[in-house]
Design a protein around this motif. Structure first.
Motif, PDB file in Angstrom:
ATOM      1  N   ILE A   1      -3.417  -5.460   0.868  1.00 43.86           N
ATOM      2  CA  ILE A   1      -3.051  -5.349  -0.530  1.00 43.86           C
ATOM      3  C   ILE A   1      -3.888  -6.273  -1.391  1.00 43.86           C
ATOM      4  CG2 ILE A   1      -1.218  -5.705  -2.233  1.00 43.86           C
ATOM      5  CD1 ILE A   1       0.799  -4.891  -0.032  1.00 43.86           C
TER       6      ILE A   1
ATOM      7  N   HIS B   1       1.637  -6.271   4.912  1.00 39.27           N
ATOM      8  CA  HIS B   1       1.022  -5.350   3.962  1.00 39.27           C
ATOM      9  C   HIS B   1       1.585  -3.938   4.051  1.00 39.27           C
ATOM     10  CE1 HIS B   1      -2.136  -8.201   2.630  1.00 39.27           C
ATOM     11  NE2 HIS B   1      -1.903  -8.721   3.822  1.00 39.27           N
ATOM     12  N   GLY B   2       2.625  -3.763   4.823  1.00 39.23           N
ATOM     13  CA  GLY B   2       3.296  -2.477   4.871  1.00 39.23           C
ATOM     14  C   GLY B   2       2.539  -1.434   5.662  1.00 39.23           C
TER      15      GLY B   2
ATOM     16  N   GLY C   1       0.824  -1.515   1.331  1.00 37.11           N
ATOM     17  CA  GLY C   1       2.166  -1.593   0.799  1.00 37.11           C
ATOM     18  C   GLY C   1       2.897  -0.268   0.752  1.00 37.11           C
ATOM     19  N   GLY C   2       2.534   0.644   1.650  1.00 35.16           N
ATOM     20  CA  GLY C   2       3.156   1.952   1.658  1.00 35.16           C
ATOM     21  C   GLY C   2       2.593   2.908   0.630  1.00 35.16           C
TER      22      GLY C   2
ATOM     23  N   ARG D   1       2.295  -0.714  -7.602  1.00 34.53           N
ATOM     24  CA  ARG D   1       3.158  -0.408  -6.452  1.00 34.53           C
ATOM     25  C   ARG D   1       2.821  -1.291  -5.259  1.00 34.53           C
ATOM     26  NH1 ARG D   1       1.770   4.653  -8.228  1.00 34.53           N
ATOM     27  NH2 ARG D   1       0.538   5.183  -6.380  1.00 34.53           N
ATOM     28  N   MET D   2       1.538  -1.568  -5.051  1.00 33.28           N
ATOM     29  CA  MET D   2       1.157  -2.474  -3.966  1.00 33.28           C
ATOM     30  C   MET D   2       1.718  -3.865  -4.202  1.00 33.28           C
ATOM     31  SD  MET D   2      -2.813  -1.582  -3.060  1.00 33.28           S
ATOM     32  CE  MET D   2      -3.492  -0.217  -3.989  1.00 33.28           C
TER      33      MET D   2
ATOM     34  N   ASP E   1       4.205  -4.666  -6.091  1.00 35.50           N
ATOM     35  CA  ASP E   1       5.664  -4.613  -6.009  1.00 35.50           C
ATOM     36  C   ASP E   1       6.122  -4.804  -4.570  1.00 35.50           C
ATOM     37  OD1 ASP E   1       8.382  -3.856  -7.207  1.00 35.50           O
ATOM     38  OD2 ASP E   1       8.136  -2.341  -5.638  1.00 35.50           O
ATOM     39  N   HIS E   2       5.391  -4.214  -3.627  1.00 34.61           N
ATOM     40  CA  HIS E   2       5.719  -4.396  -2.206  1.00 34.61           C
ATOM     41  C   HIS E   2       5.638  -5.878  -1.847  1.00 34.61           C
ATOM     42  CE1 HIS E   2       5.616  -3.651   2.189  1.00 34.61           C
ATOM     43  NE2 HIS E   2       4.735  -4.645   2.186  1.00 34.61           N
TER      44      HIS E   2
ATOM     45  N   THR F   1       8.465  -7.923  -3.575  1.00 35.04           N
ATOM     46  CA  THR F   1       9.756  -7.689  -2.930  1.00 35.04           C
ATOM     47  C   THR F   1       9.863  -8.501  -1.651  1.00 35.04           C
ATOM     48  OG1 THR F   1       9.901  -5.469  -3.858  1.00 35.04           O
ATOM     49  CG2 THR F   1      11.251  -5.921  -1.913  1.00 35.04           C
ATOM     50  N   ARG F   2       8.772  -8.575  -0.908  1.00 34.40           N
ATOM     51  CA  ARG F   2       8.769  -9.370   0.319  1.00 34.40           C
ATOM     52  C   ARG F   2       8.913 -10.853  -0.005  1.00 34.40           C
ATOM     53  NH1 ARG F   2       5.176 -12.127   3.473  1.00 34.40           N
ATOM     54  NH2 ARG F   2       5.595 -12.066   5.705  1.00 34.40           N
TER      55      ARG F   2
ATOM     56  N   CYS G   1       4.371 -12.909  -6.499  1.00 36.08           N
ATOM     57  CA  CYS G   1       3.604 -12.894  -5.247  1.00 36.08           C
ATOM     58  C   CYS G   1       2.229 -13.497  -5.481  1.00 36.08           C
ATOM     59  CB  CYS G   1       3.473 -11.474  -4.695  1.00 36.08           C
ATOM     60  SG  CYS G   1       2.602 -10.317  -5.783  1.00 36.08           S
TER      61      CYS G   1
END
Length: 337
Positions: free
Chosen positions: A30, A101-102, A107-108, A239-240, A242-243, A246-247, A257
């Protein structure tokens, strides 16, 4: 870091000189992805190629992510993206157990498959050729991944080293805790022998480590600005991030982050955002708890001459403004100036 109250302009400053030729060695990831977005949004830089190395995810996924990100950014289809080393110089490959990094490393966020193909040469060979074609001090390397490719380059192609203007490294934690062990940051921990070789190779070196990247957090408000923009690139970046945020909130109770690698790109564009300290540096390769630890001798205890500039302070607000403004200005919806 105390600085005068001079807000960052919403428009990148006009170019006052030719763009700086750079190659980015990365492992998207990410923060590598956001670093690439920032690099291509910075007219001060001329990104002449991307080299890849295993790190945040395996080498196949790293290369695929880099190609997809080039499509997202809209880079010239001829831009070389070269596949590098699939693991460390002297150790077994270690991909993080925890999916920081999902899924897929971004990040998904699923980007469309790319029709691009990697450059046919290995990253190290390609980079050596690119350097040999440059005058002395003619190319800057921005390294945001384990330093395997860079160490291999300096070891196997020493004749190419004079063309390196400097290497800006995201790695290490000189005076701060690590993020993999109590003392080590991930990039240096993943290949400590490579990190040690690069730090002691005698090339101009600037190190942007956890000392400053953890102090320059991207906030929820920053992320929401990207998400609200609605354009493809800013939306994907939002969105990346945000992942990651959130973590961070789940693990640290912080709704923000660190975008480590983006600060290394910012250091290449705006070194004035950072406070630098000259030091002799090396990296520990052994020890139960010290593997990958960046050692920075700023007081001359070893008697060795300084071989790097180490980041020790950052104007966090100015960096955040720089990052988000550049992303919105370059990739945002037309409503943004």
């Amino acid at each position: 870091m105390n600085r005068p109250e001079t807000p960052y302009s919403e428009t990148p400053s006009p170019e006052t000189a030719s763009p700086e030729p750079v190659v980015i060695d990365c492992d998207p990831g990410i923060d590598d992805a956001v670093a690439l977005l920032l690099a291509f949004a910075s007219p001060e830089l001329d990104v002449t190629g991307i080299t890849t190395v295993a790190g945040n995810v395996g080498i196949g996924q790293v290369v695929d992510n880099a190609l997809r990100l080039c499509d997202l950014i809209g880079t010239d289809p001829r831009l070389p993206v070269a596949r590098g080393h699939a693991g460390p110089l002297a150790r077994a490959v270690r991909i993080p157990d925890e999916p920081v990094h999902g899924e897929g490393g971004l990040g998904g966020v699923t980007l469309p498959p790319s029709a691009r193909t990697p450059h046919p040469e290995h990253a190290v060979a390609w980079l050596a050729e690119r350097l040999r074609a440059r005058p002395a001090g003619g190319l800057t390397l921005i390294a945001t991944a384990p330093l395997t490719n860079i160490a291999a380059l300096l070891h196997t192609h020493p004749d190419a080293a004079p063309a390196i203007k400097e290497i800006v490294v995201m790695g290490g934690a000189a005076f701060a805790p690590g993020n993999v062990t109590p003392s080590a940051e991930f990039n240096f921990f993943a290949d400590p022998e490579a990190a040690r070789y690069v730090t002691e190779a005698g090339v101009p070196l600037r190190i942007v480590g956890l000392d400053v990247t953890r102090a320059a957090l991207t906030t929820r408000a920053d992320i929401d600005r990207l998400l609200a923009d609605g354009a493809p690139v800013t939306g994907a970046a939002g969105r990346m991030l945000d992942h990651l945020a959130t973590r961070y909130e789940r693990r640290h109770g912080i709704d923000a982050c660190a975008v480590h690698d983006a600060l290394a790109v910012a250091a290449a564009v705006r070194p004035d955002l950072i406070e630098w300290t000259d030091a002799w540096v090396t990296v520990e390769c052994g020890g139960e708890f010290s593997r990958g630890k960046l050692i920075a001798d700023v007081h001359g205890r070893t008697g060795r001459p300084h071989n790097a500039r180490v980041a020790t302070g950052v104007d966090a607000d100015a960096f955040r403004a720089f990052l988000i403004t550049r992303l919105l200005h370059t990739y945002g919806a037309p409503a943004h100036p």
